[in-house]
Design a protein around this motif. Structure first.
Motif, mmCIF file in Angstrom:
data_model
loop_
_atom_site.group_PDB
_atom_site.id
_atom_site.type_symbol
_atom_site.label_atom_id
_atom_site.label_comp_id
_atom_site.label_asym_id
_atom_site.label_seq_id
_atom_site.Cartn_x
_atom_site.Cartn_y
_atom_site.Cartn_z
ATOM 1 N N ALA A 16 -39.344 -49.738 -24.215
ATOM 2 C CA ALA A 16 -40.263 -50.866 -24.016
ATOM 3 C C ALA A 16 -39.567 -52.012 -23.283
ATOM 4 O O ALA A 16 -40.153 -52.642 -22.393
ATOM 5 C CB ALA A 16 -40.817 -51.347 -25.355
ATOM 6 N N ALA A 17 -38.310 -52.267 -23.638
ATOM 7 C CA ALA A 17 -37.546 -53.314 -22.948
ATOM 8 C C ALA A 17 -37.344 -52.952 -21.478
ATOM 9 O O ALA A 17 -37.408 -53.819 -20.598
ATOM 10 C CB ALA A 17 -36.206 -53.525 -23.637
ATOM 11 N N ALA A 18 -37.112 -51.679 -21.204
ATOM 12 C CA ALA A 18 -36.937 -51.229 -19.815
ATOM 13 C C ALA A 18 -38.222 -51.424 -19.022
ATOM 14 O O ALA A 18 -38.184 -51.867 -17.870
ATOM 15 C CB ALA A 18 -36.500 -49.769 -19.779
ATOM 16 N N VAL A 19 -39.346 -51.116 -19.620
ATOM 17 C CA VAL A 19 -40.634 -51.299 -18.934
ATOM 18 C C VAL A 19 -40.862 -52.782 -18.646
ATOM 19 O O VAL A 19 -41.267 -53.156 -17.538
ATOM 20 C CB VAL A 19 -41.797 -50.692 -19.751
ATOM 21 N N ALA A 20 -40.568 -53.635 -19.619
ATOM 22 C CA ALA A 20 -40.726 -55.077 -19.403
ATOM 23 C C ALA A 20 -39.772 -55.564 -18.314
ATOM 24 O O ALA A 20 -40.162 -56.347 -17.441
ATOM 25 C CB ALA A 20 -40.474 -55.823 -20.706
ATOM 26 N N GLY A 21 -38.535 -55.083 -18.353
ATOM 27 C CA GLY A 21 -37.556 -55.468 -17.332
ATOM 28 C C GLY A 21 -37.965 -55.015 -15.948
ATOM 29 O O GLY A 21 -37.751 -55.719 -14.956
#
Length: 71
Positions: A16-21
């Motif tokens: 999820a953090a990767a998608v947001a990044g």
């Protein structure tokens, strides 16, 4: 990212953090300071886990493409 604070997070959280990044880097967000395509690729690649539908692996490919286009 595969060690330190990131390693203590679940693969779902890291993904999820990767998608947001990814969104922040695409938009050249001021909040993406210090975040790079390489770091994003490592976080996304390390959080694929059990990917029955292949969506996470496909996202990793999108990250690689975006990195190559951002040069």
């Amino acid at each position: 990212p595969r060690s330190g604070p990131w390693s203590r997070r679940t693969s779902d959280f890291r993904f999820a953090a990767a998608v947001a990044g990814y969104g922040m880097l695409l938009r050249h967000s001021e909040h993406a300071t210090g975040f790079t395509w390489d770091a994003l690729g490592e976080i996304a690649g390390g959080s694929v886990g059990a990917d029955a539908s292949g969506y996470r692996a496909e996202f990793v490919k999108l990250v690689r493409r975006a990195k190559s286009l951002s040069r």
